[in-house]
Write a protein that holds these residues in place. Structure first.
Motif, short mmCIF file in Angstrom:
data_model
loop_
_atom_site.label_atom_id
_atom_site.label_comp_id
_atom_site.label_asym_id
_atom_site.label_seq_id
_atom_site.Cartn_x
_atom_site.Cartn_y
_atom_site.Cartn_z
N LYS A 47 10.36 8.65 4.09
CA LYS A 47 10.71 7.61 3.12
C LYS A 47 10.33 8.03 1.71
N TYR A 59 11.38 -0.40 -1.12
CA TYR A 59 11.25 -0.51 0.34
C TYR A 59 10.70 0.78 0.93
N TYR A 60 11.21 1.91 0.47
CA TYR A 60 10.74 3.21 0.97
C TYR A 60 9.28 3.46 0.58
N LYS A 61 8.84 2.85 -0.51
CA LYS A 61 7.45 3.01 -0.95
C LYS A 61 6.55 1.92 -0.38
N ASP A 62 7.09 1.11 0.52
CA ASP A 62 6.34 -0.03 1.07
C ASP A 62 5.85 -0.93 -0.06
N ASN A 63 6.74 -1.28 -0.94
CA ASN A 63 6.42 -2.20 -2.03
C ASN A 63 7.70 -2.95 -2.39
N ARG A 113 1.18 -7.66 10.14
CA ARG A 113 0.51 -7.48 8.86
C ARG A 113 -0.35 -8.69 8.54
N LYS A 136 3.46 -4.75 0.83
CA LYS A 136 2.94 -3.47 0.37
C LYS A 136 2.54 -2.64 1.59
N SER A 137 2.09 -1.42 1.36
CA SER A 137 1.82 -0.51 2.47
C SER A 137 0.74 -1.03 3.41
#
Length: 376
Positions: free
Chosen positions: A137, A281-285, A322, A355-356
């Motif tokens: 990602k 999305y790919y950065k988990d944000n 989460r 977030k991540s």
């Protein structure tokens, strides 16, 4: 005795490139002239003749190359620079980025955006190179040996008018392969293919996201070479304010009698918005708008001096568990305390910022304790 050099033509293109160009234009190698050169004739114009040196070892190699290119340009009734440009692209992949905007229609672009455009073009190809052997990602850290060698080989072609066009050339030459421990030609072709599949996947995923508003459509694109790095590079083409549409044209390395397939990808404003969301999305944000979150309260927190309290519930988000934080008004927080004591489930609506390692429900509303039988 040093070789005579009347120009830099031979530094721009190689002998194999010139030979390949002649073959692609229906010139025929009619044989050798001793040990120093080869003679070429045009199939449909027997009087046309070009002499090429056999190798760079010939002392007047540069002069012979200059003469051959001048003869070729004269036959084609074009400038030498135009012929050299076509020859250099023949055995190369060419990536053209065209910016589409009212303020670039005359072929100029604000200086800062022009610098950004060239920088992001490099980052786009770097992203394609990084995802060649590993699909992720997001990529961080240093480039692999092959990826760095590929990026270092890139050339910046002449800009062109067409709104505003930047051309990047990825050489795919025999001489590069000879200088490398690995097959740089194969790497160049593979990166170009990976770039095309990544762009195609992102374009389709962006269209699908516009219809479904579902971030999961971007998951499959990762396996085709997409990443946050690629998204960020593409977003740079839209300018510092993200308002310009753009088009990317990719042509692989052509070979004699086998022209490359050209792929074109247009990213309009809807695509640009989707790319911005895909990058997050790919950065988990990223933010999931108007979502219901429910689960058991794991933690309560309200400082003595505050009326508003924060609860943390364990919830299922996009298939993964989460901890989600929710800030609640006094009345809702009191209900949360009671639910925590009885280990009851609670639910709430809002915009879920993921977030991540954490998540928070923004703009919470309709908080309530889940009654027995309401969960399913």
């Amino acid at each position: 005795m040093s070789k005579y050099r009347s120009s830099t033509y031979a530094d721009e293109i190689s002998l194999p490139q010139i030979e390949a160009y002649l073959v692609s234009r229906n010139w025929i190698n009619d044989g050798e002239i001793g040990k120093v050169g080869t003679v070429w004739h045009k199939t449909d114009s027997p009087n046309a003749e070009i002499l090429l040196p056999r190798s760079t070892a010939i002392k007047d190699y540069y002069a012979r190359i200059d003469n051959a290119l001048n003869e070729l340009a004269a036959y084609e009734q074009r400038k030498v620079d135009e012929v050299i440009s076509d020859i250099s692209c023949l055995l190369s992949s060419v990536i053209s980025v065209r910016v589409i905007s009212a303020d670039t229609s005359s072929g100029v672009i604000p200086f800062n955006d022009g610098v950004l455009l060239i920088s992001k073009a490099r980052e786009l190809l770097q992203a394609a190179a990084m995802s060649l052997n590993a699909k992720r990602k997001q990529f961080t850290g240093t480039l692999s040996k092959d990826a760095k060698r590929y990026v270092d080989s890139l050339l910046l072609g002449q800009t062109a008018v067409g709104s505003y066009v930047v051309n990047v050339i990825a050489p795919n030459e025999e001489r590069q392969a000879a200088e490398s421990d690995s097959d740089i030609s194969s790497v160049t072709e593979a990166v170009t293919h990976n770039l095309v599949t990544g762009l195609d996947a992102l374009a389709k995923a962006s269209d699908e996201y516009g219809r479904t508003d579902d971030f999961k459509v971007f998951d499959a694109a990762i396996f085709d070479g997409a990443s946050s790095n690629m998204c960020d590079a593409l977003l740079g083409f839209s300018g510092a304010e993200g308002k310009r549409e753009f088009e990317i044209r990719v042509s692989g390395a052509s070979k004699p009698f086998f022209p490359s397939e050209v792929r074109t990808f247009l990213f309009d404003r809807k695509h640009i918005d989707a790319l911005r969301r895909a990058s997050g999305y790919y950065k988990d944000n990223y933010v999931l708008s108007d979502r219901e979150v429910w689960g058991v309260i794991k933690r309560l927190n309200r400082p003595a001096e505050d009326e508003i309290g924060t609860i943390t519930i364990e919830a299922l988000v996009n298939g993964a568990t989460r901890n989600v934080r929710i800030r609640l008004e006094p009345g809702d927080y009191h209900q949360a305390v009671l639910a925590h004591d009885t280990k009851a489930y609670v639910k709430c609506f809002g915009d879920l910022h993921v977030k991540s390692k954490s998540a928070e429900l923004l703009n919470p509303k309709e908080f309530s304790v889940v009654r027995e039988g309401e969960l399913f």
